[in-house]
Motif scaffolding. Structure first.
Motif, PDB file in Angstrom:
ATOM      1  N   ASP A  52       0.719  -1.006   0.066  1.00 60.56           N
ATOM      2  CA  ASP A  52       0.096   0.202  -0.038  1.00 60.56           C
ATOM      3  C   ASP A  52       0.728   1.325   0.011  1.00 60.56           C
ATOM      4  OD1 ASP A  52      -2.357   2.087  -0.503  1.00 60.56           O
ATOM      5  OD2 ASP A  52      -3.156   1.716   2.124  1.00 60.56           O
ATOM      6  N   SER A  54       2.582   4.942   0.252  1.00 63.55           N
ATOM      7  CA  SER A  54       1.559   6.300  -0.629  1.00 63.55           C
ATOM      8  C   SER A  54       2.407   7.037   0.194  1.00 63.55           C
ATOM      9  CB  SER A  54       0.546   6.572   0.479  1.00 63.55           C
ATOM     10  OG  SER A  54       0.490   6.239   2.046  1.00 63.55           O
ATOM     11  N   GLY A  55       2.641   8.484  -0.252  1.00 55.84           N
ATOM     12  CA  GLY A  55       3.906   9.764   0.195  1.00 55.84           C
ATOM     13  C   GLY A  55       2.937  10.155   0.137  1.00 55.84           C
ATOM     14  N   ARG A  60      -1.053  17.097  -8.337  1.00 51.98           N
ATOM     15  CA  ARG A  60      -1.228  15.979  -8.371  1.00 51.98           C
ATOM     16  C   ARG A  60      -2.213  15.758  -9.454  1.00 51.98           C
ATOM     17  NH1 ARG A  60      -0.775  11.296  -4.709  1.00 51.98           N
ATOM     18  NH2 ARG A  60      -0.299  12.180  -1.985  1.00 51.98           N
ATOM     19  N   TRP A 123      -8.225  20.430   6.296  1.00 56.18           N
ATOM     20  CA  TRP A 123      -9.659  20.222   6.464  1.00 56.18           C
ATOM     21  C   TRP A 123     -10.593  21.446   6.029  1.00 56.18           C
ATOM     22  CZ3 TRP A 123     -12.052  18.369  11.680  1.00 56.18           C
ATOM     23  CH2 TRP A 123     -11.116  16.414  11.566  1.00 56.18           C
ATOM     24  N   ARG A 130      -3.120  20.051   0.763  1.00 56.69           N
ATOM     25  CA  ARG A 130      -2.203  20.051   1.158  1.00 56.69           C
ATOM     26  C   ARG A 130      -2.621  18.930   1.983  1.00 56.69           C
ATOM     27  NH1 ARG A 130      -1.923  24.478   5.574  1.00 56.69           N
ATOM     28  NH2 ARG A 130      -1.766  26.772   4.690  1.00 56.69           N
ATOM     29  N   GLU A 131      -1.266  18.103   2.421  1.00 54.74           N
ATOM     30  CA  GLU A 131      -0.935  16.983   2.054  1.00 54.74           C
ATOM     31  C   GLU A 131       0.095  17.042   3.971  1.00 54.74           C
ATOM     32  OE1 GLU A 131      -0.208  14.166  -0.462  1.00 54.74           O
ATOM     33  OE2 GLU A 131      -1.790  15.148  -1.572  1.00 54.74           O
ATOM     34  N   LEU A 132      -0.871  15.886   5.302  1.00 53.44           N
ATOM     35  CA  LEU A 132       0.449  16.204   6.417  1.00 53.44           C
ATOM     36  C   LEU A 132       1.435  14.866   5.809  1.00 53.44           C
ATOM     37  CD1 LEU A 132       0.360  16.952   9.296  1.00 53.44           C
ATOM     38  CD2 LEU A 132      -0.656  15.185   9.051  1.00 53.44           C
ATOM     39  N   LEU A 134       3.512  12.520   6.858  1.00 56.63           N
ATOM     40  CA  LEU A 134       3.375  11.329   7.893  1.00 56.63           C
ATOM     41  C   LEU A 134       4.778  11.058   9.033  1.00 56.63           C
ATOM     42  CD1 LEU A 134       0.738   9.086   6.665  1.00 56.63           C
ATOM     43  CD2 LEU A 134       0.440  10.718   7.881  1.00 56.63           C
TER      44      LEU A 134
ATOM     45  N   MET C   1     -15.976  12.364   6.731  1.00 59.55           N
ATOM     46  CA  MET C   1     -14.818  12.748   7.342  1.00 59.55           C
ATOM     47  C   MET C   1     -13.998  11.583   8.060  1.00 59.55           C
ATOM     48  SD  MET C   1     -13.712  16.180   6.020  1.00 59.55           S
ATOM     49  CE  MET C   1     -12.546  16.144   7.596  1.00 59.55           C
ATOM     50  N   GLU C 218      -4.174   4.916  -1.317  1.00 54.50           N
ATOM     51  CA  GLU C 218      -5.258   5.929  -0.735  1.00 54.50           C
ATOM     52  C   GLU C 218      -3.859   6.261  -0.613  1.00 54.50           C
ATOM     53  OE1 GLU C 218      -8.530   5.539   1.654  1.00 54.50           O
ATOM     54  OE2 GLU C 218      -8.498   5.266  -0.404  1.00 54.50           O
ATOM     55  N   ASN C 219      -4.093   7.802   0.170  1.00 60.22           N
ATOM     56  CA  ASN C 219      -2.902   8.681   0.656  1.00 60.22           C
ATOM     57  C   ASN C 219      -3.634   9.417   2.055  1.00 60.22           C
ATOM     58  OD1 ASN C 219      -5.061  10.661  -0.507  1.00 60.22           O
ATOM     59  ND2 ASN C 219      -3.025  11.820  -0.974  1.00 60.22           N
ATOM     60  N   TYR C 220      -2.857  10.338   2.239  1.00 58.90           N
ATOM     61  CA  TYR C 220      -3.616  10.804   3.791  1.00 58.90           C
ATOM     62  C   TYR C 220      -4.922  12.016   2.802  1.00 58.90           C
ATOM     63  CZ  TYR C 220      -4.233  15.424   6.553  1.00 58.90           C
ATOM     64  OH  TYR C 220      -4.227  15.909   7.243  1.00 58.90           O
ATOM     65  N   LEU C 221      -5.264  12.376   2.354  1.00 53.60           N
ATOM     66  CA  LEU C 221      -6.372  13.096   1.946  1.00 53.60           C
ATOM     67  C   LEU C 221      -7.389  12.735   2.046  1.00 53.60           C
ATOM     68  CD1 LEU C 221      -5.394  15.242  -0.953  1.00 53.60           C
ATOM     69  CD2 LEU C 221      -6.111  15.830   1.511  1.00 53.60           C
ATOM     70  N   ARG C 223      -7.733   9.521   2.687  1.00 54.98           N
ATOM     71  CA  ARG C 223      -8.005   8.798   4.363  1.00 54.98           C
ATOM     72  C   ARG C 223      -8.423   9.787   5.753  1.00 54.98           C
ATOM     73  NH1 ARG C 223      -2.094   5.755   3.622  1.00 54.98           N
ATOM     74  NH2 ARG C 223      -1.652   7.952   3.495  1.00 54.98           N
ATOM     75  N   GLU C 224      -8.195  10.384   5.499  1.00 57.23           N
ATOM     76  CA  GLU C 224      -8.521  12.176   6.043  1.00 57.23           C
ATOM     77  C   GLU C 224      -9.779  12.080   5.393  1.00 57.23           C
ATOM     78  OE1 GLU C 224      -7.000  12.279   8.479  1.00 57.23           O
ATOM     79  OE2 GLU C 224      -7.632  14.315   9.340  1.00 57.23           O
ATOM     80  N   MET C 225     -10.666  12.722   4.487  1.00 56.17           N
ATOM     81  CA  MET C 225     -11.712  13.275   3.896  1.00 56.17           C
ATOM     82  C   MET C 225     -12.156  12.268   2.692  1.00 56.17           C
ATOM     83  SD  MET C 225     -10.052  17.103   4.163  1.00 56.17           S
ATOM     84  CE  MET C 225      -8.506  16.251   4.386  1.00 56.17           C
ATOM     85  N   HIS C 287     -16.871  15.738   3.052  1.00 54.32           N
ATOM     86  CA  HIS C 287     -15.965  17.211   1.957  1.00 54.32           C
ATOM     87  C   HIS C 287     -15.882  17.530   1.160  1.00 54.32           C
ATOM     88  CE1 HIS C 287     -12.205  19.067   1.969  1.00 54.32           C
ATOM     89  NE2 HIS C 287     -11.865  19.362   3.463  1.00 54.32           N
TER      90      HIS C 287
END
Ligand SMILES: Nc1nc2c(c(=O)[nH]1)N[C@H]1C(S)=C(S)[C@@H](COP(=O)(O)OP(=O)(O)OC[C@H]3O[C@@H](n4cnc5c(=O)[nH]c(N)nc54)[C@H](O)[C@@H]3O)O[C@H]1N2
Ligand SMILES: Nc1nc2c(c(=O)[nH]1)N[C@H]1C(S)=C(S)[C@@H](COP(=O)(O)OP(=O)(O)OC[C@H]3O[C@@H](n4cnc5c(=O)[nH]c(N)nc54)[C@H](O)[C@@H]3O)O[C@H]1N2
Ligand code: SF4
Ligand code: SF4
Ligand code: SF4
Ligand code: SF4
Ligand code: SF4
Ligand SMILES: [Mo]
Lengths: 242, 940, 300
Positions: A52, A54-55, A60, A123, A130-132, A134, C1, C218-221, C223-225, C287
């Protein structure tokens, strides 16, 4: 301070030409490559060789299919990074002051040294820009390549964002929207540059040029002959004139 | 991590040093600036001064860091210790590796050199590897062109002395309408994108002909969603329309093509051949005198319509035959619309649009020039319509003729080599006559009698033994595929396994993933590679392979020669081979070790040189048996193919030589100082009409491209095909076997024709109603992309895209899987919906599916669990015909693999993945990649 | 979310805690000594525990103190500041009450307590505003969101504060607000007007559909939103949440005589219902950026 400046001296941003973008992902990867060792923490990758992967990416490219009322469906490749909004909600929500919009040029940045990784700015952003990260636990976003565009250590022609410099199709343009004579302002005026999700009230600086109208040119040829004999006779006359 | 806000105008140092070399993530060969920081690659960007990419860089090029530091890199030579396919190896030293290889090969050379089959993939050192194979003496050498795009290349050479890609390009600066057939990405990756972008910025139009509307076709102003395999019909219908409207460039046809050549229109052995004078020159009727005259005599203006009767035979100008053929009602838009899936009205309007732009928007450049006959022209007249095409038309069993039809279309419009049209890049134009003929004369202990590959002009040039059997293991240049100018790499394993036409001992492969995505019928190819005979020996006894990474193929070899990555070695992108020229310039380039290898690996070409020395091959050792070249870099500088002409054209002799000159020891440094490439611009007056332009011909001789001027005319009528047809009809002393006669009569028409792709003709279409094809993702290169941590995040599964109507009829829902069945097999695949696609066509991304255990990926990587290869469904042989014989799934003229002829049916699967077939995992000789990456950490 | 436990616990427990502290600040109930200790302990434990839970949501908690700096613009920052203020202001009240020998004395505590109550409810309001302000999450971006958080805090606080009848009535109010928030929330996405067509600007050409996402996994976005719950599943959960959070406690509080046994049922029921409701609050919140991934609002 996460208050937004009333106005900025310049409005730097991108124009993305949806009529020309072929969806090659060059801008995606060159952005990743430049920024992973650029401003701030590396853009990390999790499980990069596993099940899996991801990064963090700052840009994008999505692909959409659009079905008109009549006629066949179209495909549009759609690059997306931070739009450096004038009314950037991502900035005002930030509790630590890490997110800010620069008065000099309107670039929206994160000061990673202040960020606590709460994710609230992501959010608040309607665009998913925006991407956090990890690994570092801090928020990453397009910096408009701030470490390129003013960089005296690189040749002047190259002082443009990495994604713009690399785009093979020339579908990305960088400039100052505050200057009505700039390349980007002209393109927007000429080609009907548009805002994404205007209803969100973010007033994006980046603009998108819509795909041009598709379809065959209606044209018709006048026959000079129905069968070879006629054509050859016609050709004899034509050759005689040559 | 920065603890402070960015300075108002931050200006950080980017790197310690920039080294300029050439990219290798595909065959486009862009110039790159490699930024080094503390000895590590920090950033790679395009080289702005480079003629190919002019500063831009694609996704693969930008991901070069991850390619270079890939965990899948091989680390040392490997000797197989487990059974083939298991992936169990022992690391050995180079000395041992090369002595094993020499130990296997030396006896073959002394007894039966043809028992070595040496085939190379998409590298750019064919002039060197071919030279090695010639010195070894085996006839069994080719590169990958047979499974790639030989139809495109051969049709171009035979018709007009060059094709697309490195042969030529649209005049991007001037063209106003560009029509692209069957291109998803192509080799000219960045230049096409730069060109399309320029064209669009100028307000020009693009027409995309492709069953699938993505990429270039997504931005095309007009998309023609053609049914696969029918482009030939569509193109001939466009020609039909242009002819009926008289919209052809008569002056151009008279001057620059064989439109006026007189064709024997009677019966017998001479039918279809040209009337020639005593000196062998084809004759035309001179419009001034009404008499036959040599076509190239100064002042002669060929007639296009008159017939000549001589000794009871009528001779008719090519143009007359062409007009009669294509004006026939069978090519009327209404007649082809249904099969092509394009409404007749659209065919008409596209023809009209082509004619309008070509003739009404004519371009005139005020550049005087002199033609080959000495006639001075004050201007250069351009027809600003241009065409580009690739595997979408060539990877079909009718691809050669379809590609020819396309060339005839651009020729009748008068746009080839004119401003705004299609332009050749040096060393093209180069007609078939200027290329060598193929050779297969093998003698034990001796070099081969000439170059392996070439362009046959008739049955006399086929490589057959006295019994009529093919001399080559891949059966190239045999009656099954006479014009197989690039060989047939995709048939080697199957033929070697079957011992047909004979058995071999050692299969030596370089840089081709033949156990996976470059083979048809992959699962069975794997069986062939591992099959043993009664004695328990492998049927293909020995396999040597050179790869840089832990690919699927690695597991099937006995000896691995690990290559460096592209940043660690010397390479030359040579005018002798596949250079980086532009329409306006000759150019070549190098790679050089911008970083040193940190593993026990060696550039393959250097390894091959050492092997050549150990084998004592002529050219590799001197009279005393000492090595002539120390390594590949030494070869690049000092080798001379002809006196004064070597691998690199720049800075020869004392450093001023361009194209010609003695070897210059400073040459590589001069290339490095110049950014890794050399370029020499063609003078303005020589830039167009190159085949006929005296100034160009002279310039090409000066640059060492040819040794004498070689003007020629374009072949609307292709006489060599007529020769094969006559042989099939029973004329001449070399004739095809009976089972091939009809096919040759039917397919080898001297004017381009269309016949339905073979697979569709052989299978029951009620059973297999749909087409299935692949496309290259722009950000992935075949199988190598998946080891790249950044690229595989973008695409690590390929779904099968299903047209909306079929999607609904089958009751598919998001996340579903399906069984896809061809005459040859059945696979299980994930599906997704798409509407912007030809309604009978399913498609997927190419080469994303991986075998478990390969590429240093985890065994549950999505590429292996959900990704799939269409190749399992594509057989190298078509189903048996009534006579029990099986034809190759290839173009009958060139042998090009007909990947896109595939016919299938689809059924919804009631369960989800994994994809099928599910092959056992191979053990990774390099372990698995790390579970986290923070690449930029190295620089803080 | 993504309904992350950290945010669910944070909002649910801090709301309960500050709700209770607000009542305690108002002197409801009027307690002292060990009883006061117990009440304040519960109030503080919930409020501080909730706040701590939110720290688990932080990827870089070492910078958490900086969150107090942006109170002029950021609701999250304001929440931080107010929560600390509330906890500090209530502290002397708590101490005072614990030190008292009997209820009803030391009226001086009153004004400070009232201030504490205002700050506590203010904190809850700020928490609500963190979500309410997000235009990108239309379901939250409405006045009913602060109303919901406040009625949650008040009803829960009253329950914990043992204000039996008041709590019973507030449970009914909460139920009404919650139902209204659900009903209104279900239409918010459509009202906000964001669609794949506006997101891409391609609406003038036709209807837009995702052909291929920009990355395979998946990615952060996402997974989060990108989280989505099935409508049927959500409906069932709503009934359960409503029943446990409001209906059962209301019935118990209004129809039965007060007593500890009653609290033993009503409190866990309310808390379980609250957690379910909060899970839904997050899980059902769509979202707008998910539109870029072809994930429109779940069908209503
Ligand atoms: N279904 C279907 N199948 C197809 C096609 C299709 O369109 N559809 N296309 C066909 C075509 S046109 C082609 S060209 C083939 C391509 O097929 P292949 O030529 O097999 O392509 P790759 O997968 O790139 O394999 C090349 C091998 O070279 C290795 N390699 C990479 N870099 C280096 C290096 O520097 N040195 C060495 N020694 N090795 C290196 C890679 O690791 C890889 O194992 O696939 C064919 N197969
Ligand atoms: N990024 C990237 N670049 C590459 C490669 C790669 O793997 N990745 N591979 C390189 C190699 S080896 C090659 S050979 C070239 C190939 O370059 P392309 O020819 O561009 O490669 P394909 O992806 O096979 O494209 C075939 C196209 O033809 C269409 N097509 C299929 N059948 C038909 C038909 O009957 N008619 C028409 N009109 N279209 C049809 C398909 O939909 C597809 O768009 O690319 C080279 N460049
Ligand atoms: S690099 Fe340019 S053409 Fe490629 S995806 Fe990005 S914007 Fe589109
Ligand atoms: S696009 Fe998103 S991250 Fe960028 S400024 Fe606008 S709201 Fe903020
Ligand atoms: S994640 Fe960082 S930048 Fe974003 S709101 Fe939180 S503290 Fe601010
Ligand atoms: S401007 Fe820079 S940071 Fe922003 S998307 Fe482009 S390359 Fe990435
Ligand atoms: S097109 Fe891309 S991969 Fe190919 S050579 Fe150029 S930059 Fe490298
Ligand atoms: Mo290829």
């Amino acid at each position: 301070m996460t208050g937004l400046p009333d106005r900025t001296e310049a409005k730097l941003g991108l124009v993305i030409d949806l009529d020309t973008c072929v969806g090659c992902h060059a801008c995606v990867v060159n952005c990743k490559e430049w920024n992973t060792s650029g401003h701030g923490a590396p853009l990390s990758d999790q499980d990069p060789y596993g099940a899996d992967p991801s990064g963090t990416f700052l840009n994008r490219v999505h692909s959409f299919e659009v079905q008109p009322e009549s006629g066949c469906a179209q495909v549009t490749h759609f690059p997306k990074s931070c739009l450096h909004c004038e009314d950037a909600p991502c900035v005002t929500v930030c509790p630590t002051g890490a997110s800010y919009k620069r008065t000099e040029d309107g670039i929206v940045l994160v000061d990673e040294g202040d960020c606590m990784g709460c994710g609230l700015c992501a959010w608040a952003c309607p665009y998913g820009a925006r991407e956090l990260d990890l690994a570092a636990g801090v928020m990453k976003k397009c910096t408009l390549c701030i470490d390129r565009i003013y960089n005296d250590n690189i040749p002047e022609v190259d002082r443009v964002p990495a994604c713009v410099r690399t785009c093979p199709a020339g579908a990305r343009h960088f400039g100052d929207f505050a200057d009505p004579e700039s390349n980007v302002s002209r393109l927007v005026a000429a080609r009907g540059g548009m805002d994404l999700m205007p209803e969100q009230g973010t007033r994006p600086v980046n603009k998108y040029l819509p795909p041009r109208l598709k379809g065959s040119v209606e044209a018709q040829l006048e026959p000079v002959a129905e069968e070879p004999k006629g054509l050859l006779a016609w050709i004899d006359r034509a050759l005689g004139a040559l | 991590m920065s603890d402070q806000r960015a300075a108002a105008r931050p200006s950080p140092k980017v790197s310690d040093e920039i080294r300029q070399t050439t990219c290798y993530m595909c065959a486009c060969r862009c110039g790159i600036n490699v930024h080094l920081d503390g000895g590590k690659v920090r950033y790679i960007e395009g080289n702005r001064d480079h003629p190919v990419n002019r500063g831009v860089l694609c996704a693969k090029g930008s991901a070069g860091i991850m390619q270079h530091y890939s965990p899948a890199r091989l680390r040392a030579p490997l000797k197989r210790v487990g059974p083939r396919g298991s992936g169990q190896f022992e690391e050995i030293g180079w000395d041992e590796a090369l002595s094993i290889a020499a130990g296997w090969l030396a006896p073959l050379r002394e007894t039966a050199p043809e028992k070595l089959a040496f085939f190379t993939g998409r590298d750019q050192s064919q002039s060197f590897t071919g030279w090695w194979a010639q010195a070894f003496g085996t006839p069994n050498y080719a590169a990958h062109g047979g499974f790639c795009s030989v139809n495109m290349a051969a049709a171009g050479i035979y018709t007009m002395g060059g094709a697309f890609w490195e042969f030529g390009q649209p005049d991007w600066e001037r063209t106003k309408l560009c029509m692209i057939f069957g291109v998803a990405e192509d080799h000219d990756s960045n230049p096409i994108k730069i060109g399309l972008g320029q064209l669009k910025a100028r307000g020009g139009r693009v027409i995309g002909v492709n069953p699938v509307r993505t990429g270039y076709n997504a931005i095309a102003d007009d998309w023609v969603g053609i049914t696969p395999g029918t482009d030939g019909l569509f193109i001939l219908s466009l020609i039909h329309e242009l002819l009926c409207a008289g919209k052809v460039d008569l002056d151009y046809l008279c001057r620059y093509t064989n439109a006026g050549f007189l064709v024997h229109d009677g019966d017998g052995a001479g039918r279809g051949l040209f009337l020639r004078g005593d000196d062998g020159k084809p004759l035309v009727i001179d419009r001034a005198t009404g008499k036959p005259a040599p076509y190239d005599a100064p002042g002669v203006k060929p007639a296009l319509t008159q017939t000549l009767r001589q000794a009871g035979v009528s001779y008719r100008p090519v143009f007359q035959l062409l007009a009669e053929t294509y004006m026939d009602a069978q090519y009327a838009p209404e007649a082809v619309a249904g099969r092509c899936g394009i409404p007749a009205a659209r065919i008409r309007s596209i023809a009209a649009e082509l004619a309008r732009v070509a003739f009404d928007e004519e371009i005139v450049l005020n550049r005087p020039w002199t033609d080959w006959k000495g006639e001075r022209h004050q201007t250069m007249i351009g027809r600003p319509v241009s065409f580009h095409a690739m595997r979408g038309i060539s990877a079909h069993s009718n691809g050669f003729q379809t590609a020819r039809a396309l060339h005839v279309l651009q020729i009748v419009l008068g746009s080839v080599e004119t401003p705004g049209g299609f332009r050749f890049k040096p060393p093209y134009p180069k007609p078939p006559e200027a290329h060598p003929r193929p050779h297969a004369g093998a003698t034990p202990g001796q070099p081969l009698d000439g170059p392996h590959l070439g362009y046959p002009l008739g049955p006399e040039h086929l490589l057959l033994d006295p019994q009529g059997q093919p001399k080559r293991i891949d059966k190239a240049f045999s009656w099954e595929n006479p014009l197989s100018a690039h060989g047939l790499m995709h048939m080697v394993i199957a033929n070697a396994h079957a011992g047909d036409p004979y058995r071999i001992d050692t299969l030596f492969l370089y840089m081709a993933n033949m156990a996976w995505n470059s083979s048809m019928n992959t699962a069975q190819v794997i069986d062939m590679l591992t099959d043993t005979d009664e004695s328990g020996e492998y049927v293909i006894p020995r396999i040597i392979y050179s790869d840089a990474y832990s690919s699927e193929m690695v597991a099937y070899a006995d000896l691995i020669l690990p290559d460096t990555t592209y940043l660690e070695r010397h390479d030359c992108i040579s005018l002798l081979d596949r250079p980086i020229c532009e329409a306006d310039a000759a150019a070549d380039a190098i790679r050089w070790p911008v970083v040193e290898p940190d593993r026990d690996v060696k550039g393959f070409q250097s390894a091959l040189i050492e092997l050549g020395v150990r084998l004592g091959l002529p050219g590799f050792v001197d009279a005393k048996g000492d090595a002539v070249y120390e390594d590949y870099a030494d070869y690049i500088v000092n080798h001379q193919r002809r006196p004064g002409v070597g691998p690199l054209a720049g800075w020869r002799g004392d450093g001023t030589g361009a194209g010609r000159g003695a070897p210059n020891p400073e040459q590589l440094q001069r290339y490095i100082d110049n950014g890794g490439f050399w370029i020499s611009h063609i003078p303005e007056e020589a830039q167009f009409f190159k085949p006929w332009n005296a100034a160009y011909q002279g310039w090409a001789v000066e640059r060492g491209i040819f040794d004498a001027p070689q003007p020629y005319v374009f072949n609307l009528w292709l006489e060599p095909l007529a020769r094969f047809q006559r042989a099939a009809e029973g004329h001449g002393d070399r004739q095809p076997p009976d089972h091939l006669r009809d096919r040759i009569k039917r397919c080898f028409t001297p004017l381009p024709s269309w016949y339905p792709p073979f697979e569709g003709e052989t299978v029951d279409l009620a059973d297999f109603p749909l087409h299935a094809i692949t496309q290259r993702p722009m950000h992935m290169y075949h199988s190598w992309g998946s080891q790249n941590a950044w690229l595989r995040q973008i695409t690590n599964v390929n779904k099968l895209f299903v047209p909306g109507d079929i999607w609904e009829a089958q009751g598919f829902a998001e996340g579903d899987w399906a069984y896809l069945t061809s005459h040859h097999g059945r696979i299980k695949v994930p599906v997704a919906r798409m509407d912007a696609v030809n309604g009978q066509t399913l498609w997927t991304w190419n080469a994303i599916g991986k075998k478990r255990g390969a590429w240093a990926l985890s065994e549950n990587a999505p590429e292996a669990t959900d990704g799939f290869l269409l190749n399992h469904l594509i057989a190298e042989l078509l189903p048996p015909k009534g006579d029990g014989l099986r034809w190759a799934n290839s173009d009958p003229i060139t042998g090009q693999a007909a990947w896109f002829d595939l016919r299938v049916r689809i059924e919804r699967a009631t369960t989800r993945g994994p994809s099928e077939p599910r092959l056992p995992a191979q053990k990774s000789p390099v372990g698995q990649g790390p579970d986290r990456l923070t690449y930029g950490d190295d620089f803080t | 979310m993504h309904p992350a436990p950290s945010v669910i616990f944070f909002t649910a427990f801090s709301g309960l805690g500050f709700g209770l502290l607000a009542f305690l600040g108002l002197g409801m109930p009027d307690v002292s000594g060990w009883v006061a200790f117990a009440f304040f302990f519960i109030g503080y434990a919930l409020a501080v525990g909730g706040l701590l839970a939110s720290v688990f949501h932080l990827a870089n908690p070492k910078n958490a103190v900086k969150a107090f700096s942006q109170w002029r613009t950021s609701w999250l920052s304001r929440e931080g500041v107010l929560s600390v203020a509330a906890l500090l202001i209530v502290a002397p009240v708590a101490l005072g009450r614990m030190l008292l020998e009997a209820p009803g004395q030391a009226l001086w505590l009153g004004p400070v307590g009232w201030l504490g109550a205002v700050l506590s409810l203010g904190t809850v309001l700020c928490t609500a505003m963190i979500y309410t302000q997000l235009r990108a999450v239309p379901r939250w971006n409405m006045r009913l969101t602060p109303a919901l958080f406040l009625s949650n805090a008040l009803a829960g606080g009253a329950l914990l504060a043992g204000q039996v009848r008041l709590a019973g009535v507030l449970m009914l109010v909460l139920g009404a607000v919650q139902i209204a928030a659900w009903i209104k929330g279900d239409t918010r996405f459509a009202e906000a007007g964001s669609t794949m067509e506006t997101a891409t600007g391609l609406g003038p050409i036709g209807r837009v559909r995702l052909l291929e996402p920009p990355h395979a996994g998946e990615n952060y976005l996402l997974r989060e939103m990108g989280f989505r719950v099935a409508r049927k599943h959500a409906l069932k959960l709503r009934w359960i949440a409503l029943g446990l959070m409001c209906a059962l406690p209301a019935v118990l509080l209004l129809a039965f005589p007060a007593g500890h046994a009653l609290a033993l049922v009503a409190v866990p029921s309310h808390v379980a219902g609250l957690l379910a409701a909060r899970w839904l609050f997050f899980a059902q919140a769509e979202h707008v950026q998910a539109l870029y991934y072809g994930r429109g609002p779940a069908k209503v």
